[in-house]
Design a protein around this motif. Structure first.
Motif, PDB file in Angstrom:
ATOM      1  N   GLY A 109      33.077  28.516  38.450  1.00 15.35           N
ATOM      2  CA  GLY A 109      32.728  29.659  37.847  1.00 15.35           C
ATOM      3  C   GLY A 109      33.643  30.818  38.111  1.00 15.35           C
ATOM      4  O   GLY A 109      34.444  31.018  38.604  1.00 15.35           O
ATOM      5  N   LEU A 110      33.144  31.962  37.210  1.00 14.39           N
ATOM      6  CA  LEU A 110      33.799  33.262  37.232  1.00 14.39           C
ATOM      7  C   LEU A 110      33.163  34.129  38.157  1.00 14.39           C
ATOM      8  O   LEU A 110      31.813  34.354  38.277  1.00 14.39           O
ATOM      9  N   VAL A 111      33.724  34.392  39.621  1.00 12.33           N
ATOM     10  CA  VAL A 111      33.195  35.069  40.747  1.00 12.33           C
ATOM     11  C   VAL A 111      33.682  36.427  40.881  1.00 12.33           C
ATOM     12  O   VAL A 111      34.932  36.467  40.952  1.00 12.33           O
ATOM     13  N   PRO A 112      32.925  37.335  40.893  1.00 15.17           N
ATOM     14  CA  PRO A 112      33.388  38.827  41.223  1.00 15.17           C
ATOM     15  C   PRO A 112      33.929  38.842  42.856  1.00 15.17           C
ATOM     16  O   PRO A 112      32.912  38.325  43.672  1.00 15.17           O
ATOM     17  N   ARG A 113      34.989  39.061  42.932  1.00 17.37           N
ATOM     18  CA  ARG A 113      35.534  39.429  44.384  1.00 17.37           C
ATOM     19  C   ARG A 113      36.383  40.619  44.342  1.00 17.37           C
ATOM     20  O   ARG A 113      36.936  41.299  43.497  1.00 17.37           O
ATOM     21  N   TYR A 114      36.561  41.174  45.671  1.00 20.64           N
ATOM     22  CA  TYR A 114      37.264  42.452  45.863  1.00 20.64           C
ATOM     23  C   TYR A 114      38.760  41.986  45.586  1.00 20.64           C
ATOM     24  O   TYR A 114      39.260  41.049  45.883  1.00 20.64           O
ATOM     25  N   GLN A 115      39.472  42.995  45.138  1.00 22.13           N
ATOM     26  CA  GLN A 115      40.979  42.666  44.537  1.00 22.13           C
ATOM     27  C   GLN A 115      41.761  42.714  45.759  1.00 22.13           C
ATOM     28  O   GLN A 115      42.853  41.904  45.885  1.00 22.13           O
ATOM     29  N   TRP A 116      41.282  43.438  46.865  1.00 25.18           N
ATOM     30  CA  TRP A 116      42.221  43.614  48.161  1.00 25.18           C
ATOM     31  C   TRP A 116      41.349  43.642  49.254  1.00 25.18           C
ATOM     32  O   TRP A 116      40.409  44.062  49.108  1.00 25.18           O
ATOM     33  N   ILE A 117      41.784  42.975  50.273  1.00 23.21           N
ATOM     34  CA  ILE A 117      40.936  43.114  51.624  1.00 23.21           C
ATOM     35  C   ILE A 117      41.835  43.229  52.888  1.00 23.21           C
ATOM     36  O   ILE A 117      42.812  42.667  52.858  1.00 23.21           O
ATOM     37  N   ASN A 118      41.524  44.136  53.769  1.00 21.87           N
ATOM     38  CA  ASN A 118      42.301  44.054  55.073  1.00 21.87           C
ATOM     39  C   ASN A 118      41.363  43.300  56.011  1.00 21.87           C
ATOM     40  O   ASN A 118      39.999  43.701  56.119  1.00 21.87           O
ATOM     41  N   THR A 134      45.897  40.274  49.040  1.00 20.18           N
ATOM     42  CA  THR A 134      45.279  40.693  47.539  1.00 20.18           C
ATOM     43  C   THR A 134      45.355  39.311  46.862  1.00 20.18           C
ATOM     44  O   THR A 134      45.548  38.290  47.118  1.00 20.18           O
ATOM     45  N   ASP A 135      44.744  39.464  45.727  1.00 23.00           N
ATOM     46  CA  ASP A 135      44.502  38.655  44.532  1.00 23.00           C
ATOM     47  C   ASP A 135      43.960  37.352  45.073  1.00 23.00           C
ATOM     48  O   ASP A 135      42.897  37.250  45.565  1.00 23.00           O
ATOM     49  N   PHE A 136      44.801  36.227  44.376  1.00 19.51           N
ATOM     50  CA  PHE A 136      44.502  34.904  44.745  1.00 19.51           C
ATOM     51  C   PHE A 136      44.178  34.453  46.187  1.00 19.51           C
ATOM     52  O   PHE A 136      42.994  33.875  46.500  1.00 19.51           O
ATOM     53  N   ILE A 137      44.901  34.941  47.099  1.00 20.68           N
ATOM     54  CA  ILE A 137      44.735  34.719  48.396  1.00 20.68           C
ATOM     55  C   ILE A 137      43.561  35.194  49.171  1.00 20.68           C
ATOM     56  O   ILE A 137      42.581  34.876  49.791  1.00 20.68           O
ATOM     57  N   ALA A 138      43.318  36.710  48.691  1.00 18.38           N
ATOM     58  CA  ALA A 138      41.938  37.412  48.960  1.00 18.38           C
ATOM     59  C   ALA A 138      41.100  36.692  48.687  1.00 18.38           C
ATOM     60  O   ALA A 138      39.868  36.616  49.232  1.00 18.38           O
ATOM     61  N   ARG A 139      40.939  36.025  47.380  1.00 22.42           N
ATOM     62  CA  ARG A 139      40.028  35.659  46.672  1.00 22.42           C
ATOM     63  C   ARG A 139      39.454  34.220  47.623  1.00 22.42           C
ATOM     64  O   ARG A 139      38.365  34.086  47.932  1.00 22.42           O
ATOM     65  N   ILE A 140      40.347  33.400  48.101  1.00 19.61           N
ATOM     66  CA  ILE A 140      40.409  32.370  48.732  1.00 19.61           C
ATOM     67  C   ILE A 140      39.832  32.789  50.203  1.00 19.61           C
ATOM     68  O   ILE A 140      38.660  32.073  50.819  1.00 19.61           O
ATOM     69  N   PHE A 141      40.166  33.765  50.828  1.00 19.11           N
ATOM     70  CA  PHE A 141      39.701  34.128  51.985  1.00 19.11           C
ATOM     71  C   PHE A 141      38.176  34.741  51.697  1.00 19.11           C
ATOM     72  O   PHE A 141      37.390  34.226  52.687  1.00 19.11           O
ATOM     73  N   GLN A 142      37.984  35.423  50.840  1.00 16.09           N
ATOM     74  CA  GLN A 142      36.411  35.859  50.763  1.00 16.09           C
ATOM     75  C   GLN A 142      35.570  34.577  50.472  1.00 16.09           C
ATOM     76  O   GLN A 142      34.397  34.381  50.923  1.00 16.09           O
ATOM     77  N   HIS A 143      36.043  33.658  49.597  1.00 17.12           N
ATOM     78  CA  HIS A 143      35.337  32.470  49.332  1.00 17.12           C
ATOM     79  C   HIS A 143      34.890  31.610  50.794  1.00 17.12           C
ATOM     80  O   HIS A 143      33.676  31.205  50.752  1.00 17.12           O
ATOM     81  N   GLU A 144      35.936  31.387  51.397  1.00 20.53           N
ATOM     82  CA  GLU A 144      35.749  30.597  52.715  1.00 20.53           C
ATOM     83  C   GLU A 144      35.107  31.456  53.760  1.00 20.53           C
ATOM     84  O   GLU A 144      34.276  31.098  54.413  1.00 20.53           O
ATOM     85  N   TYR A 145      35.230  32.801  53.871  1.00 19.53           N
ATOM     86  CA  TYR A 145      34.507  33.638  54.571  1.00 19.53           C
ATOM     87  C   TYR A 145      32.814  33.691  54.336  1.00 19.53           C
ATOM     88  O   TYR A 145      31.978  33.479  55.336  1.00 19.53           O
ATOM     89  N   ASP A 146      32.607  33.539  52.964  1.00 21.26           N
ATOM     90  CA  ASP A 146      31.168  33.335  52.773  1.00 21.26           C
ATOM     91  C   ASP A 146      30.595  31.908  53.104  1.00 21.26           C
ATOM     92  O   ASP A 146      29.300  32.199  53.575  1.00 21.26           O
ATOM     93  N   HIS A 147      31.351  31.031  53.390  1.00 20.22           N
ATOM     94  CA  HIS A 147      30.757  29.695  53.809  1.00 20.22           C
ATOM     95  C   HIS A 147      30.418  29.887  55.087  1.00 20.22           C
ATOM     96  O   HIS A 147      29.260  29.441  55.786  1.00 20.22           O
ATOM     97  N   LEU A 148      30.943  30.950  56.120  1.00 20.59           N
ATOM     98  CA  LEU A 148      30.672  31.231  57.465  1.00 20.59           C
ATOM     99  C   LEU A 148      29.278  32.044  57.420  1.00 20.59           C
ATOM    100  O   LEU A 148      28.551  31.860  58.450  1.00 20.59           O
TER     101      LEU A 148
END
Length: 174
Positions: A109-118, A134-148
């Motif tokens: 899916g095409l998922v909206p995520r923040y471009q960067w995160i601290n 930022t970018d893809f690594i930030a996307r991974i973090f947000q995806h995995e954080y959502d699982h929590l």
């Protein structure tokens, strides 16, 4: 000796629960769980995995970006355990990008995520780490954080037009 674990799928109630904090990071059980999570994500060609995906309702995930058959353009990084993570600050800019999930097989899916995160998290040695990603690594973090938080990427899809089968996704990126 660590090994790959069975990944649970959408519909399992653990995936919709908020996870519990990790209390004793140095315990042999948590250290073994971290090793198993790394082995599981690598074996499944993932770029990350959260403890709830192997039926462990704990606030722990691995970010392990690397090029593989599921993500051929992923940047290379060492697998990193992120324990009791937090997003401290994020960009106003939101970008849609492709995501899949080991717990939601054969769907992209095409998922909206923040471009960067601290972010802040505890590492495997019990040390607090803070950084901006930022970018893809930030996307991974947000995806995995959502699982929590008990959220799957399909819950963030804005339109059915943004959901694709794995086969259709592969045609699009070829």
């Amino acid at each position: 000796m660590s090994q790959s674990r069975k990944i649970i799928h959408q519909g399992n109630p653990i995936l919709s629960q908020k996870s519990l904090p990790v209390e004793n990071i140095q315990s042999p059980q948590i250290q073994e769980l971290i090793s198993e999570l790394i082995d599981t994500t690598l074996a499944a060609n993932g770029v990350g995995i959260a403890a709830p995906q192997i039926a462990e309702s704990l606030r722990l995930f691995i970010v392990a970006s690397r090029p593989n058959p599921r993500y051929p353009d992923a940047p290379l990084m060492e697998p990193t355990a992120m324990i009791n993570p937090h997003i401290i600050e994020h960009s106003q800019e939101v970008v849609k990008g492709w995501e899949g999930c080991l717990s939601v097989p054969n769907i992209r899916g095409l998922v909206p995520r923040y471009q960067w995160i601290n972010i802040e998290y505890t590492d495997i040695n019990g040390e607090i780490q803070q950084c901006q990603i930022t970018d893809f690594i930030a996307r991974i973090f947000q995806h995995e954080y959502d699982h929590l938080e008990g959220i799957l990427f399909v819950d963030r899809i804005e339109s059915d037009d943004d959901l694709f089968s794995e086969a259709e996704y592969q045609k699009l990126i070829s």
